[in-house]
Enzyme design. Structure first.
Site, short mmCIF file in Angstrom:
data_model
loop_
_atom_site.label_atom_id
_atom_site.label_comp_id
_atom_site.label_asym_id
_atom_site.label_seq_id
_atom_site.Cartn_x
_atom_site.Cartn_y
_atom_site.Cartn_z
N GLU A 1 14.56 36.45 31.56
CA GLU A 1 15.78 36.49 30.73
C GLU A 1 15.51 35.94 29.33
OE1 GLU A 1 19.27 36.15 34.11
OE2 GLU A 1 18.53 34.29 33.25
N CYS B 1 22.60 30.93 39.56
CA CYS B 1 22.17 29.57 39.88
C CYS B 1 20.73 29.33 39.42
CB CYS B 1 22.29 29.31 41.38
SG CYS B 1 21.33 30.42 42.42
N HIS B 2 20.01 30.44 39.13
CA HIS B 2 18.63 30.26 38.67
C HIS B 2 18.60 29.67 37.26
CE1 HIS B 2 20.06 34.26 37.49
NE2 HIS B 2 19.25 34.18 36.46
N TYR C 1 21.80 20.35 36.37
CA TYR C 1 22.73 19.93 37.42
C TYR C 1 23.68 18.89 36.83
CZ TYR C 1 19.42 22.28 40.48
OH TYR C 1 18.61 23.23 41.07
N ASN D 1 24.52 29.06 47.29
CA ASN D 1 25.13 30.13 46.49
C ASN D 1 25.18 31.49 47.20
OD1 ASN D 1 26.04 31.81 44.50
ND2 ASN D 1 24.15 31.75 43.28
#
Length: 116
Positions: free
Chosen positions: A99, A72-73, A41, A64
């Site tokens: 990911e 946003c993850h 952030y 979001n």
DNA sequence: CCCGTGACCGACT
DNA sequence: CAGTCGGCCACGG
């Protein structure tokens, strides 16, 4: 424009036409985070030239409307942890792990090579 | 314009 | 390592 058609950065901006300048900046910066990497952030706040607005950044991402197009993850707390309600946080954590981002004790291991 | 509300942060105990 | 505390900030009511 429909959410399913949002592909490019310009699409993101157009889709969020009615949102505030601040929120658009947050979403665009987040949209740029490469797959397999994460940001915080704080770092997002710095990227949009508002170094002290981490809380506002978090608020924006919380709403979001383009998840997971705007990833946003991939935005975590300074200690690598996932903020928010436990259930939603766990979901984002699994998504990030899928990911290829390494985690430990439920937190992302913040190494320079995976930090955006 | 004041006030409450957070997916925050760093310092400190 | 976990919990507190004070500072910060955009947004909506």
């Amino acid at each position: 424009m429909r959410k399913a058609d949002v592909k490019t950065e310009k699409d993101v901006i157009e889709y969020l036409k009615d949102w505030s300048v601040f929120e658009r900046a947050v979403y665009v910066a987040t949209f740029r985070i490469p797959n397999g990497k994460v940001s915080t952030y704080s770092r997002i706040a710095e990227k949009i030239a508002r170094p002290k607005a981490q809380r506002a950044v978090a608020n924006a991402l919380h709403n979001n409307p383009l998840y997971p197009i705007v990833p946003c993850h991939r935005v975590v707390k300074s200690d690598g942890g996932f903020g928010g309600e436990e259930k939603a946080a766990a979901g984002r954590r699994r998504h990030v792990e899928r990911e290829g981002v390494p985690t430990r004790h439920g937190r992302v291991i913040l190494r320079d090579d995976i930090l955006y």
